[in-house]
Design an enzyme around this catalytic site. Sequence first.
Site, PDB file in Angstrom:
ATOM      1  N   SER A  11       0.787  -1.237   0.000  1.00  0.00           N
ATOM      2  CA  SER A  11       0.000   0.000   0.000  1.00  0.00           C
ATOM      3  C   SER A  11       0.814   1.279   0.000  1.00  0.00           C
ATOM      4  O   SER A  11       0.315   2.344   0.365  1.00  0.00           O
ATOM      5  CB  SER A  11      -0.948  -0.005   1.199  1.00  0.00           C
ATOM      6  OG  SER A  11      -0.277  -0.307   2.402  1.00  0.00           O
ATOM      7  N   ASN A  89      -3.955  -6.576  -1.310  1.00  0.00           N
ATOM      8  CA  ASN A  89      -3.728  -5.789  -2.519  1.00  0.00           C
ATOM      9  C   ASN A  89      -2.380  -6.070  -3.185  1.00  0.00           C
ATOM     10  O   ASN A  89      -2.239  -5.915  -4.398  1.00  0.00           O
ATOM     11  CB  ASN A  89      -3.828  -4.301  -2.169  1.00  0.00           C
ATOM     12  CG  ASN A  89      -3.406  -3.402  -3.305  1.00  0.00           C
ATOM     13  OD1 ASN A  89      -4.115  -3.251  -4.288  1.00  0.00           O
ATOM     14  ND2 ASN A  89      -2.233  -2.787  -3.174  1.00  0.00           N
ATOM     15  N   TYR A 155       0.525 -13.906 -14.335  1.00  0.00           N
ATOM     16  CA  TYR A 155      -0.301 -12.959 -13.581  1.00  0.00           C
ATOM     17  C   TYR A 155      -1.773 -13.347 -13.691  1.00  0.00           C
ATOM     18  O   TYR A 155      -2.493 -13.390 -12.681  1.00  0.00           O
ATOM     19  CB  TYR A 155      -0.087 -11.545 -14.135  1.00  0.00           C
ATOM     20  CG  TYR A 155      -0.927 -10.473 -13.488  1.00  0.00           C
ATOM     21  CD1 TYR A 155      -0.503  -9.836 -12.324  1.00  0.00           C
ATOM     22  CD2 TYR A 155      -2.141 -10.077 -14.047  1.00  0.00           C
ATOM     23  CE1 TYR A 155      -1.264  -8.843 -11.731  1.00  0.00           C
ATOM     24  CE2 TYR A 155      -2.915  -9.084 -13.459  1.00  0.00           C
ATOM     25  CZ  TYR A 155      -2.474  -8.468 -12.307  1.00  0.00           C
ATOM     26  OH  TYR A 155      -3.240  -7.490 -11.720  1.00  0.00           O
ATOM     27  N   LYS A 159      -4.297 -14.421 -10.592  1.00  0.00           N
ATOM     28  CA  LYS A 159      -5.515 -13.682 -10.264  1.00  0.00           C
ATOM     29  C   LYS A 159      -6.758 -14.570 -10.365  1.00  0.00           C
ATOM     30  O   LYS A 159      -7.730 -14.368  -9.625  1.00  0.00           O
ATOM     31  CB  LYS A 159      -5.639 -12.459 -11.174  1.00  0.00           C
ATOM     32  CG  LYS A 159      -4.592 -11.381 -10.886  1.00  0.00           C
ATOM     33  CD  LYS A 159      -4.671 -10.893  -9.443  1.00  0.00           C
ATOM     34  CE  LYS A 159      -3.741  -9.724  -9.162  1.00  0.00           C
ATOM     35  NZ  LYS A 159      -3.844  -9.244  -7.774  1.00  0.00           N
ATOM     36  N   ILE A 187      -6.684   0.507 -14.752  1.00  0.00           N
ATOM     37  CA  ILE A 187      -6.719   1.606 -13.792  1.00  0.00           C
ATOM     38  C   ILE A 187      -5.686   2.652 -14.194  1.00  0.00           C
ATOM     39  O   ILE A 187      -4.579   2.314 -14.621  1.00  0.00           O
ATOM     40  CB  ILE A 187      -6.406   1.116 -12.360  1.00  0.00           C
ATOM     41  CG1 ILE A 187      -7.312  -0.058 -11.979  1.00  0.00           C
ATOM     42  CG2 ILE A 187      -6.576   2.262 -11.359  1.00  0.00           C
ATOM     43  CD1 ILE A 187      -6.938  -0.698 -10.640  1.00  0.00           C
TER      44      ILE A 187
END
Length: 246
Positions: A11, A89, A155, A159, A187
Site C-alpha cells: 500500500s 492488494n 499474472y 488472479k 486503472i
Amino acid sequence: MEKRIVLVTGSSIGLGSEIIKKYASNGFNVVINYLSHEKEAFELMNEVSLKYGIEALCIKADISNEEEINKLKDEIINKFGKIDVLINNASISRDNDFNLKTKNDFMRVLEVNLVGTFLVSRIFGNLMYEKKSGKIINISSTNGIDTYYEYGLDYDASKSGVINLTHNLANHYSPYVNVNCVCPGWIDTPMNKDMDIEFRKCEEEKILLNRFAKTDEIASLVYFLGSDEANYINDSIIRIDGGKKC
C-alpha cells in the site's frame, strides 16, 4: 467509539495507497505494508495521520514469507490489539514473451499474488474468526476472469487463483468473517502513464465508458465492502471495469 483497524498489503503506492487514504478519511486507523517503496510508505503514513487525525503504522514485510507475515501480525497486535479489515492488494507482474518466461519468474508471481494472499488471509483471518468479526477483501483482476494476456499469463493464472481462493476462504471463515473479491480492469495509475498511446486508445475503445478507472473509484468500492453498509455481502466476486463491449 473505538477506531477500527485496516491492513492494506502493498500500500505504499498506486491503488494500495489510495485505499489507505479512503479508509483513513473515514476514521480507520491504518497499517501500510510495503516491501521496496519505503520513502513513499512513510510519506503516506505522515500524510494520512496529519490530515485525518488517525493513527498510522508503516511496516516492511514480504507477504510471500510466512515468518515476515507473523512479524507483521505481532507489530499490529502490539500497537492496536486487533485487526478489523484486511485488504490483500499486494501483487507483482513479470510480463514477458511466452518462450522467454522462466519457471522462477512464474513461481515468483504465484508466490506473491496467490500464495501470499493465502498466507496473509490465514494468519489474520484466524484472528478475526477468534473475535467473531472481520472482513477480508482480495484484489484480483478482470485478467482472472476473461481478459487474457499471453505476456502476463502467470499474472492471469494467479488472479484466477485469487478468485477461487476467495470462495474457499468465505466458506472456511463463515459465519463470522466476510470474504469478497474485487476485480478491476484498467486503472489510471502511475504505472500506466508511459503506456503506448495507440495501445491505450485501443484498450479504451473496448470499455463502454471509454476510459480507464481512477484509483479513487476502485478504492471507493473496496472501502464500501469493508464498511458496515456491506455486512450482508459475502463470497462475492465484483467486477469493476467500466463495462466491456461485446
